[in-house]
Design an enzyme around this catalytic site. Structure first.
Site, PDB file in Angstrom:
ATOM      1  N   TYR A 141      32.949  45.930  44.917  1.00 17.34           N
ATOM      2  CA  TYR A 141      33.799  46.716  45.811  1.00 17.34           C
ATOM      3  C   TYR A 141      33.300  48.146  45.995  1.00 17.34           C
ATOM      4  O   TYR A 141      33.468  48.731  47.063  1.00 17.34           O
ATOM      5  CB  TYR A 141      35.229  46.790  45.261  1.00 17.34           C
ATOM      6  N   LYS A 190      30.283  35.478  35.112  1.00 12.68           N
ATOM      7  CA  LYS A 190      29.259  34.561  35.643  1.00 12.68           C
ATOM      8  C   LYS A 190      27.965  34.907  34.905  1.00 12.68           C
ATOM      9  O   LYS A 190      26.939  35.278  35.487  1.00 12.68           O
ATOM     10  CB  LYS A 190      29.150  34.768  37.172  1.00 12.68           C
ATOM     11  N   ASP A 222      33.386  29.886  37.949  1.00 13.21           N
ATOM     12  CA  ASP A 222      33.501  28.694  38.802  1.00 13.21           C
ATOM     13  C   ASP A 222      34.349  27.613  38.128  1.00 13.21           C
ATOM     14  O   ASP A 222      35.282  27.069  38.719  1.00 13.21           O
ATOM     15  CB  ASP A 222      32.120  28.162  39.246  1.00 13.21           C
ATOM     16  N   ASP A 246      40.308  39.292  41.932  1.00 16.36           N
ATOM     17  CA  ASP A 246      40.949  39.200  43.251  1.00 16.36           C
ATOM     18  C   ASP A 246      41.169  37.736  43.610  1.00 16.36           C
ATOM     19  O   ASP A 246      42.271  37.319  43.980  1.00 16.36           O
ATOM     20  CB  ASP A 246      40.042  39.884  44.285  1.00 16.36           C
ATOM     21  N   ASP A 250      44.910  35.356  43.358  1.00 15.34           N
ATOM     22  CA  ASP A 250      45.494  34.645  44.510  1.00 15.34           C
ATOM     23  C   ASP A 250      45.672  33.158  44.173  1.00 15.34           C
ATOM     24  O   ASP A 250      46.693  32.557  44.496  1.00 15.34           O
ATOM     25  CB  ASP A 250      44.588  34.746  45.754  1.00 15.34           C
TER      26      ASP A 250
HETATM   27  C1  IPM Z   1      44.186  42.686  46.839  1.00 12.62           C
HETATM   28  C2  IPM Z   1      43.527  42.718  48.198  1.00 12.62           C
HETATM   29  C3  IPM Z   1      42.548  43.880  48.285  1.00 12.62           C
HETATM   30  C4  IPM Z   1      41.453  43.642  47.254  1.00 12.62           C
HETATM   31  C5  IPM Z   1      41.933  44.151  49.651  1.00 12.62           C
HETATM   32  C6  IPM Z   1      42.954  44.220  50.746  1.00 12.62           C
HETATM   33  C7  IPM Z   1      41.121  45.411  49.636  1.00 12.62           C
HETATM   34  O1  IPM Z   1      42.921  41.508  48.487  1.00 12.62           O
HETATM   35  O2  IPM Z   1      44.795  43.680  46.442  1.00 12.62           O
HETATM   36  O3  IPM Z   1      44.135  41.645  46.187  1.00 12.62           O
HETATM   37  O4  IPM Z   1      40.513  42.900  47.541  1.00 12.62           O
HETATM   38  O5  IPM Z   1      41.558  44.207  46.167  1.00 12.62           O
HETATM   39 MN    MN Z   2      43.427  39.952  47.070  1.00 13.77          MN
END
Ligand code: IPM
Ligand code: MN
Ligand code: NAD
Length: 366
Positions: A141, A190, A222, A246, A250
């Site tokens: 990032y 990784k 993975d 990240d 999710d």
């Molecule tokens: C999160 C989001 C952010 C990230 C993006 C929007 C920059 O996906 O907070 O999970 O990747 O950190």
């Molecule tokens: Mn995210």
């Protein structure tokens, strides 16, 4: 107690869910005689529209002068063609780096009430209670150099970690793990391919020596993606770098029933930053469909980490469970035609939880 909160509602469903979080905080303030003040500030696409930049100076200045920052979400499809540095997301990354918080805590709890709403079978998710500790200021990032050179048709990003960056987030993860019942860290990397991950693994093993009560295992990212779905109960604290965290956080939305259920808190900087894990969800924005629970559980984290109101934080969390057990569902968690479930909008769900918290706080004071 007095708490000055920077309110960064952002784009899409950001303002919708943040309002519900604020309503819950206000009930806590009223009942406890606390003063929570809010400074609404522009960030993301809303700030680009008003000021031509995703993070106006005023937003940063006011946020730095606050006790906590509560963010909704940023991002809008209309900015998709812009380079990363000009997009709404750049505002979020800049405020993260200016605030300096590097330990992003993303809890994922499988609530029993939602067992039938998760795409995973109840016997898989039952009892899962994971805390992701995502490193938030390093890796791909923020690594330099980065560019898309259109003349050579070549683009590059750089993954960088220093020993210090890994050590500071690992220490926080170990400290937290040492206070949890399972006392286990799963460090995800990784290391079979990346030097950054080899450094990561070596530093985690070094930090582990200072926490003899905590057990440590290493997993490759993975295969971790599948372990999370097939045996989520085996994990306790999952420590990982920025991009892997990240993606895996999710994915943990599947364990909880929806991405809209997940909160987060970022610690270690000048001002703690609180944001649900989900994004601006342009596909459902403005339709009253957003699940505000991720944002409301994020408000509970504000109380826990920025106000020292642990009892109130726990009470919000248990009221969320009560409302789910009573069968109320926003559309994201209303999978299937399950008897006894009532479909509600964003504001209805927020109101149900706010009312429940108000009653519970009143009862607790008797
Ligand atoms: C999160 C989001 C952010 C990230 C993006 C929007 C920059 O996906 O907070 O999970 O990747 O950190
Ligand atoms: Mn995210
Ligand atoms: P998203 O998280 O916005 O949405 C993914 C899916 O989950 C969508 O189908 C959406 O409807 C659903 N969803 C998300 N939150 C929900 C909620 N609270 N209730 C019900 N359903 C919910 O991810 P995306 O679609 O990949 O990204 C959309 C935009 O959001 C992009 O611009 C992205 O960069 C941005 N984003 C911002 C943040 C943030 O500000 N913290 C986080 C992630 C993505």
């Amino acid at each position: 107690m007095h708490l000055k909160i920077a309110l960064l509602a952002g784009d899409g469903i950001g303002p919708e869910v943040t309002q519900e979080a604020v309503n819950v905080l206000n009930v806590v303030a009223e009942s406890g005689g606390h003063t929570f003040t809010y400074t609404p500030l522009l960030i993301g696409g809303a700030a680009i529209d008003a000021h031509g930049t995703p993070l106006p100076d005023e937003t940063l200045k006011q946020t730095l002068a606050s006790d906590a920052a509560l963010l909704g979400a940023v991002g809008d499809n209309k900015f998709n063609k812009l380079p990363p540095s000009e997009r709404p997301e750049a505002g979020l990354l800049k405020i993260r780096s200016e605030l300096g918080g590097f330990a992003n805590l993303r809890p994922a709890v499988a609530y029993k009430a939602l067992a039938d709403n998760s795409p995973l079978r109840p016997e898989i998710t039952d009892g899962a209670d994971i805390l992701f500790v995502r490193e938030l200021l390093g890796g791909l990032y923020f690594g330099q150099p980065r560019a898309w050179d259109k003349t050579t048709a070549r683009a590059h990003n750089t993954m960088v970690y220093t020993q210090g960056e890994v050590e500071r987030v690992a220490r926080i993860a170990f400290e937290i793990a040492s206070k949890r019942p399972k006392k286990k860290i799963t460090s995800v990397d990784k290391a079979n391919v990346l030097e950054c991950s080899q450094l990561w693994r070596a530093v985690v093993d070094e930090v582990a020596k200072d926490f003899p009560t905590v057990s440590v295992e290493h997993q490759l990212v993975d295969s971790m993606a599948i372990h999370l779905m097939t045996r989520p109960r085996d994990f306790d604290v999952v420590l990982t770098e920025n991009l892997f965290g990240d993606i895996l956080s999710d994915e943990s939305g599947v364990i909880t029933g929806s991405l809209g259920m997940l909160p987060s808190a970022t610690l270690g900087g000048k001002v703690n930053l609180y944001e649900p894990v989900h994004g601006s969800a342009p596909d459902i924005a403005g339709q009253g469909k957003a699940n505000p629970i991720g944002a409301i559980l994020t408000a509970a984290m504000v109380l826990r980490f920025s106000a020292g109101l642990e009892r109130e934080a726990k009470l919000i969390e248990s009221c969320v469970v009560d409302i789910l057990e009573a069968g109320y569902r926003t559309s994201d968690i209303a999978r299937g035609n399950i008897a006894g479930q009532t479909k509600v909008s964003t504001t209805e769900m927020g109101q149900l939880i706010t009312d429940k918290v108000e009653v519970a706080l009143g009862a607790a004071q008797l």
